[in-house]
Every structure is written in structure tokens, then in C-alpha cells.
Scaffold this active site. Structure first.
Site, PDB file in Angstrom:
ATOM      1  N   TYR A 124      17.781   8.750  40.657  1.00  0.00           N
ATOM      2  CA  TYR A 124      16.787   7.686  40.448  1.00  0.00           C
ATOM      3  C   TYR A 124      16.349   7.009  41.739  1.00  0.00           C
ATOM      4  CZ  TYR A 124      17.687   7.958  35.407  1.00  0.00           C
ATOM      5  OH  TYR A 124      17.793   8.379  34.103  1.00  0.00           O
ATOM      6  N   LYS A 173      29.041  16.995  36.791  1.00  0.00           N
ATOM      7  CA  LYS A 173      28.595  18.370  36.556  1.00  0.00           C
ATOM      8  C   LYS A 173      28.831  19.151  37.859  1.00  0.00           C
ATOM      9  CE  LYS A 173      26.610  21.465  33.932  1.00  0.00           C
ATOM     10  NZ  LYS A 173      27.076  21.891  32.603  1.00  0.00           N
ATOM     11  N   ASP A 206      28.437  17.812  29.697  1.00  0.00           N
ATOM     12  CA  ASP A 206      28.083  18.378  28.386  1.00  0.00           C
ATOM     13  C   ASP A 206      29.258  18.262  27.423  1.00  0.00           C
ATOM     14  OD1 ASP A 206      29.132  20.082  30.271  1.00  0.00           O
ATOM     15  OD2 ASP A 206      28.010  21.848  29.673  1.00  0.00           O
ATOM     16  N   ASP A 230      22.929   6.712  32.448  1.00  0.00           N
ATOM     17  CA  ASP A 230      21.797   6.186  31.674  1.00  0.00           C
ATOM     18  C   ASP A 230      21.831   6.783  30.264  1.00  0.00           C
ATOM     19  OD1 ASP A 230      19.446   4.992  30.995  1.00  0.00           O
ATOM     20  OD2 ASP A 230      18.162   6.229  32.254  1.00  0.00           O
TER      21      ASP A 230
END
Ligand code: ATP
Length: 334
Positions: A124, A173, A206, A230
Site C-alpha cells: 500500500y 506468503k 491461504d 486488511d
């Protein structure tokens, strides 16, 4: 001793839920003084600026802010006020507790967890956002730093320690996004080693989503990068019945802003229908932040008892009470 906090009444349902919250805080005897400051559409009309300098000065002076939702007008090139505040005060940790409340439309009854989202970097940073001339390719930059990762992970561990929590889960991740997510995970491991008394768990994002939906009670404190945080924090709000009961804090070294996660709800503004609980739970977080643990606990218990008794609940919770009816019912249980 009294403490002065900056109060931003906000737009839409903002003033109504703030009135209810301040009414309860006064009944609680938290010894707070309020310095009101304008932001949002109200400020634009009065000062010609969505976030006037006097408001920034008030926040810098008092360091603690209770804030209702604000409207950033669409069009006109305005930057989101929330994003501006995060940048201005370097509010690096977005902290969102979710707890199961009685008599809500929730699938679970035993959730009590906090997500800590890195709030200033990651995906972001709004740098390097480019679409090629032929419109076929788009790129953007994700930047993760050691400093940014370390301070947010440390905040998560300190929060766990201060609240007697047992486990911190770092969500990442790193198996695929080896650079940015990899650095975050590496730093998380290093910080975790300094807190042997708190269990440290690593989880790929995930899998974290699946685990949150299947067995949410296994989570205690979750810390993660900006984009994952988020998404996960809204998922968590959904697990306990939606945004009406979801508070959040934006924490920095020099300021902390406590707010409801929901928006200005223009569809019900000015009608006394708004549920004040999200802002009230943000006030609970604020009391904990300023060292008023006992008052925070009293307030939390009064909210839970009121919901358990289904006393004067607002329409979103299946009741017929007004915002102030609900507030009075909570205040009577303090
Ligand atoms: P904004 O543009 O400010 O985000 P929005 O309407 O898009 O506003 P929300 O304000 O979060 O988004 O509202 C989404 C829905 O949830 C609306 O139907 C609103 O009435 C409802 N809602 C939000 N907050 C509350 C609340 N505190 N009490 C009751 N209903 C609420």
C-alpha cells in the site's frame, strides 16, 4: 488525574455514536477531558480543509484520539483522511480485536483474538503504480523494511504480553513472495526469539484463511503485513457478526487513534438508529492503551451484560432501542 483526549465527532452517524460513547465514558468516571477537533466534511465546510492544521495540532498535543467515521468526498482529488492520518503520524500498527458477543448473528461463540496489521508499507505504499501505454501490463511496488516489520511484530508481542495472551501467529506468503514476505517472516522469527514465554506460530496466508473459518478459536494474536492484514481483519469482523461490533486502533510512537471500523452509514444518519458499540469498544481499547485496565474491563463487561439481557439493543442487533437507549442500558450496568 485527568487526561485530555482529542475527540473527532465525524460525519453521518458519527456525532450520534460519539454522544453515546462520551455519555458512557462520563458515567464510567474515566477522568477524561475532551478537546473537540473537526475533520471530514464538517471541517471542509468550516475550515476549507478535510484535516485542518488545528486538528493535527490537537492530535500531536494530546496523542490520544477517539474518532468517529469520516467522509472523504468522492472526486475532487481528496486523499482518504484515514490514509492521510496514518501517514502524518506514522501510525504503524492497525490493531483490531474481535470477540464473540452473546445474541449476535455469528457462527461462533468462542472467538477472542486480535489482528495486528502493518499499516504503513507493503503493497500500500502507492509507489510505482504504472499501466503500460498499451494497457496490457500493470505494475506496482511492494516495499517491506526490517524497521517496519520489526516494530509491528514487537508491538504484537508486547500487546500479547500486556494482555496475558499466549500465542502470536505471523501470517505470510514467504514460500512464493520470497523477498517481501520472506523478510517479514525472517524478522518475525528474530523478534519472537526474544519472547520465549509466548508461543510463536507461522502460517501461510491461504491456510490462515481456511483455519480462521474452520477453527477460529485457535487464534490469539495475529500479526501480518499490510495487504493480508486488511483482508484478514475484515474476515475476522465477519466471524463475530460484522462491522457493527468491530473497533480498531491505529498506533504510532507519537499518537494513537481509536475508531469504529464501520463507515458513516449515511442511510441511517440522524435517525438515532446507529449501534454505538464499535466506537464504544474502540474506547475500551483506548482505556487499555492509557493504562486504565480496570475501567476498560468494567466497560467491556457492561456491554456484554447488556447484549446478554437483550436490553434496548439497536435494530442491527434485532432490537428496537435507539442509540441513546442502548447507551443508557449499558451505563446502568457499569
Ligand atoms: P462509508 O462510505 O462512510 O463507508 P457506507 O454506507 O458505504 O459508508 P458503512 O457506513 O460501513 O458503509 O455502512 C454499511 C452498512 O452497515 C449500512 O447499511 C449501514 O447502515 C450499516 N451500519 C454501519 N455502521 C452501523 C452502526 N454503527 N449501526 C447500525 N448499522 C450500521
Amino acid at each position: 488525574m485527568t487526561q485530555t483526549i482529542t475527540v473527532i465527532r465525524g460525519d453521518g452517524i458519527g456525532p450520534e455514536i460519539m454522544d453515546a460513547t462520551l455519555f458512557i465514558l462520563d458515567k464510567l468516571g474515566a477522568g477524561l477531558q475532551y478537546e473537540e477537533a473537526d475533520a471530514g466534511v464538517v471541517a471542509l465546510e468550516k475550515h476549507g480543509d478535510l484535516m485542518p492544521q488545528v486538528t493535527l495540532d490537537s492530535i500531536a498535543r494530546n496523542k490520544v484520539v477517539l474518532k468517529s467515521p469520516l467522509t472523504t468526498p468522492v472526486g475532487g482529488g481528496f486523499t482518504s483522511i484515514n490514509v492521510s492520518l496514518r501517514r502524518h503520524f506514522d501510525l504503524y500498527a492497525n490493531v483490531r480485536p474481535v470477540v464473540s458477543f452473546p445474541n449476535t448473528k455469528s457462527r461462533y461463540e468462542n472467538i477472542d483474538m486480535i489482528t495486528v496489521r502493518e499499516n504503513t508499507e507493503g503493497a500500500y505504499i502507492s509507489e510505482g503504480q504504472e499501466v503500460s501505454a498499451d494497457g496490457e501490463t500493470a505494475v506496482s511496488i511492494t516495499r517491506v523494511t526490517r524497521k517496519g516489520s520489526e516494530r509491528v511484530v514487537r508491538y504484537a508481542f508486547e500487546l500479547a504480553k500486556a494482555n496475558g495472551r499466549k500465542k502470536v501467529t505471523a501470517v505470510h506468503k514467504a514460500n512464493i513472495i520470497k523477498s517481501t514476505s520472506g523478510l517479514f517472516l525472517k524478522v518475525a522469527r528474530e523478534v519472537a526469539a526474544e519472547y520465549p514465554e509466548i508461543e510463536f506460530q507461522e502460517m501461510i496466508v491461504d491456510n490462515a484463511c481456511m483455519q480462521l473459518v474452520m477453527r477460529p478459536e485457535q487464534f490469539d494474536v495475529v500479526v501480518t503485513t499490510n495487504l493480508f492484514g486488511d483482508i484478514l481483519s475484515d474476515l475476522c469482523a465477519g466471524l463475530v457478526g460484522g462491522l457493527g461490533l468491530a473497533p480498531g486502533a491505529n498506533i504510532g510512537k507519537d499518537a494513537a487513534i481509536f475508531e469504529a471500523v464501520h463507515g458513516t452509514a449515511p442511510d441511517i444518519a440522524g435517525q438515532g438508529k446507529a449501534n454505538p458499540c464499535a466506537l464504544l469498544l474502540a474506547a475500551v481499547q483506548m482505556l487499555e492503551h492509557i493504562g486504565q485496565q480496570a475501567n476498560a474491563e468494567r466497560l467491556r463487561k457492561a456491554i456484554i451484560a447488556t447484549m446478554e439481557a437483550k436490553d434496548s439493543l439497536t435494530g442491527d442487533l434485532g432490537g428496537t432501542g435507539s442509540t441513546m437507549d442502548f447507551a443508557k442500558a449499558i451505563a446502568s450496568r457499569l
